[in-house]
Write a protein that holds these residues in place. Structure first.
Motif, PDB file in Angstrom:
ATOM      1  N   GLY A 111      -0.527  -7.449 134.390  1.00 38.58           N
ATOM      2  CA  GLY A 111      -1.594  -6.035 133.624  1.00 38.58           C
ATOM      3  C   GLY A 111      -2.214  -5.605 133.983  1.00 38.58           C
ATOM      4  N   GLU A 112      -2.533  -4.694 133.332  1.00 39.49           N
ATOM      5  CA  GLU A 112      -3.472  -3.980 134.306  1.00 39.49           C
ATOM      6  C   GLU A 112      -4.762  -4.285 134.252  1.00 39.49           C
ATOM      7  OE1 GLU A 112      -2.977  -0.217 134.131  1.00 39.49           O
ATOM      8  OE2 GLU A 112      -1.082  -0.692 133.628  1.00 39.49           O
ATOM      9  N   GLY A 113      -5.742  -4.444 135.336  1.00 44.64           N
ATOM     10  CA  GLY A 113      -6.790  -5.064 135.638  1.00 44.64           C
ATOM     11  C   GLY A 113      -7.062  -6.399 135.953  1.00 44.64           C
ATOM     12  N   ASP A 143       2.242  -5.020 145.258  1.00 41.61           N
ATOM     13  CA  ASP A 143       1.145  -5.094 144.124  1.00 41.61           C
ATOM     14  C   ASP A 143       2.787  -4.234 143.482  1.00 41.61           C
ATOM     15  OD1 ASP A 143      -0.396  -4.342 142.171  1.00 41.61           O
ATOM     16  OD2 ASP A 143      -2.147  -3.782 144.101  1.00 41.61           O
ATOM     17  N   ARG A 144       3.602  -5.240 142.934  1.00 44.60           N
ATOM     18  CA  ARG A 144       4.012  -5.110 141.625  1.00 44.60           C
ATOM     19  C   ARG A 144       5.073  -4.540 142.362  1.00 44.60           C
ATOM     20  NH1 ARG A 144       1.723  -3.709 136.552  1.00 44.60           N
ATOM     21  NH2 ARG A 144       0.043  -3.067 136.909  1.00 44.60           N
ATOM     22  N   PHE A 145       6.624  -5.060 141.594  1.00 41.98           N
ATOM     23  CA  PHE A 145       7.598  -4.701 141.926  1.00 41.98           C
ATOM     24  C   PHE A 145       8.660  -4.539 140.652  1.00 41.98           C
ATOM     25  CE2 PHE A 145      12.039  -5.768 144.572  1.00 41.98           C
ATOM     26  CZ  PHE A 145      11.311  -4.098 145.263  1.00 41.98           C
ATOM     27  N   SER A 197       7.666  -5.358 136.984  1.00 40.47           N
ATOM     28  CA  SER A 197       6.728  -4.285 136.021  1.00 40.47           C
ATOM     29  C   SER A 197       7.522  -3.330 135.194  1.00 40.47           C
ATOM     30  CB  SER A 197       5.813  -3.211 137.250  1.00 40.47           C
ATOM     31  OG  SER A 197       4.878  -3.786 137.373  1.00 40.47           O
ATOM     32  N   THR A 198       8.800  -2.490 135.854  1.00 37.60           N
ATOM     33  CA  THR A 198       9.761  -1.984 135.833  1.00 37.60           C
ATOM     34  C   THR A 198      10.232  -2.301 134.570  1.00 37.60           C
ATOM     35  OG1 THR A 198      10.342  -0.959 137.495  1.00 37.60           O
ATOM     36  CG2 THR A 198      11.580  -0.376 135.214  1.00 37.60           C
ATOM     37  N   THR A 199      10.682  -3.377 133.934  1.00 37.54           N
ATOM     38  CA  THR A 199      11.689  -4.399 133.298  1.00 37.54           C
ATOM     39  C   THR A 199      10.269  -4.662 132.186  1.00 37.54           C
ATOM     40  OG1 THR A 199      12.703  -6.106 134.346  1.00 37.54           O
ATOM     41  CG2 THR A 199      12.684  -6.788 132.836  1.00 37.54           C
TER      42      THR A 199
HETATM   43  P1  TMP Z   1      -1.274  -0.094 139.652  1.00 33.81           P
HETATM   44  O1  TMP Z   1      -2.180   0.875 138.421  1.00 33.81           O
HETATM   45  O2  TMP Z   1      -1.349  -1.809 139.051  1.00 33.81           O
HETATM   46  O3  TMP Z   1      -0.636   0.855 141.143  1.00 33.81           O
HETATM   47  O4  TMP Z   1       0.347   0.030 138.727  1.00 33.81           O
HETATM   48  C1  TMP Z   1       0.846   2.304 138.036  1.00 33.81           C
HETATM   49  C2  TMP Z   1       0.945   1.663 136.897  1.00 33.81           C
HETATM   50  O5  TMP Z   1       2.274   1.867 136.813  1.00 33.81           O
HETATM   51  C3  TMP Z   1       0.533   0.743 135.861  1.00 33.81           C
HETATM   52  O6  TMP Z   1      -0.307   1.178 135.057  1.00 33.81           O
HETATM   53  C4  TMP Z   1       1.927   0.258 135.467  1.00 33.81           C
HETATM   54  C5  TMP Z   1       2.639   1.600 135.743  1.00 33.81           C
HETATM   55  N1  TMP Z   1       4.369   1.020 136.402  1.00 33.81           N
HETATM   56  C6  TMP Z   1       5.441   0.760 135.571  1.00 33.81           C
HETATM   57  O7  TMP Z   1       5.438   1.401 134.720  1.00 33.81           O
HETATM   58  N2  TMP Z   1       6.937   0.251 135.760  1.00 33.81           N
HETATM   59  C7  TMP Z   1       6.697   0.086 137.294  1.00 33.81           C
HETATM   60  O8  TMP Z   1       8.221   0.565 137.877  1.00 33.81           O
HETATM   61  C8  TMP Z   1       5.564   0.274 138.227  1.00 33.81           C
HETATM   62  C9  TMP Z   1       6.148  -0.270 139.664  1.00 33.81           C
HETATM   63  C10 TMP Z   1       4.322  -0.193 138.125  1.00 33.81           C
END
Ligand code: TMP
Length: 217
Positions: free
Chosen positions: A12-14, A96-98, A101-103
């Motif tokens: 999640g965030e942070g 950083d995320r893949f 994160s969408t799931t």
């Molecule tokens: P970040 O702040 O971690 O760089 O990510 C940007 C925001 O996008 C974060 O709140 C999570 C969101 N996000 C989605 O909702 N779906 C996705 O597939 C990805 C990659 C990020």
């Protein structure tokens, strides 16, 4: 030459993903690996333009399915133009995320439907997947507090569209990532992100060595 590997960091965030990516990059480079680190949504000039659409503006600007489509459009650009070519040249790629994160954000916490997200993943990526996914787990309240207090530049401060979605949404995100990690133990490792930065770094390095030692130079 040994081949590199593809590692995604989720949470999640942070949760501390960017700090840990930087530390993991240094450790891998000390072993002699060539490392590319990138982020989602973004990582290429075109995908960064899509990122701006996603992370700025009103919380209600896009519905969950549109967010999923935009994220997958950005992901396709990143995979084809950076991730696959880097892996083919033997580099390690840290992202950083893949797709988890969408799931989590759109499929499980949002209402785009996990089955739709699965179909989209199959359409865009087929079998392409990270070799290892590190899921940083942290109570939502603590993550939002950290994200809010981050020493942000102006760019970060304006990227608060998701942070505006409220605590309950972020608790669903946390539960979603835990569910994903539990469902795919062969790919995912759950890491306690509430521990100190140094402890998290050590645990991540242990997981990388355990799972991917045979790929290291
Ligand atoms: P970040 O702040 O971690 O760089 O990510 C940007 C925001 O996008 C974060 O709140 C999570 C969101 N996000 C989605 O909702 N779906 C996705 O597939 C990805 C990659 C990020």
């Amino acid at each position: 030459m040994r081949k590199g590997a593809f590692i995604s960091l989720e949470g999640g965030e942070g949760a501390g993903k960017s700090t840990q990516i930087e530390r993991l990059r240094r450790r891998l480079e000390a072993r002699g690996a060539q490392v590319i680190s990138t982020r989602e949504p973004g990582g290429t000039p075109e995908a960064e333009r899509i990122r701006t659409l996603l992370v700025t503006g009103d919380a209600e600007r896009w519905d969950a399915l549109t967010e999923a489509l935009l994220n997958y459009a950005a992901r396709r650009n990143l995979v084809e133009n950076l991730i696959k070519p880097s892996l083919e040249s033997g580099s390690w790629v840290l992202c950083d995320r893949f797709f988890d994160s969408t799931t989590a954000y759109q499929g499980l916490a949002g209402d785009a439907g996990p089955e739709n997200i699965k179909a989209l993943r199959q359409l865009v990526l087929g079998d392409f997947s990270p070799d290892l996914t590190l899921v940083l787990d942290l109570p939502a309240e603590e993550g939002l507090r950290r994200a809010g207090g981050r020493p942000n530049g102006q760019e970060r401060a304006s990227e608060d569209r998701y942070e505006k979605k409220g605590l309950e949404f972020h608790e669903r995100i946390r539960a979603a990532f835990r569910e994903i990690a539990e469902a795919e133990p062969q790919r995912c490792v759950l890491i306690d992100g509430a521990k100190s930065i140094d402890t998290v770094e050590t645990e991540i390095w242990a997981a990388v060595q355990e799972r991917l030692e045979d790929r290291m130079p």
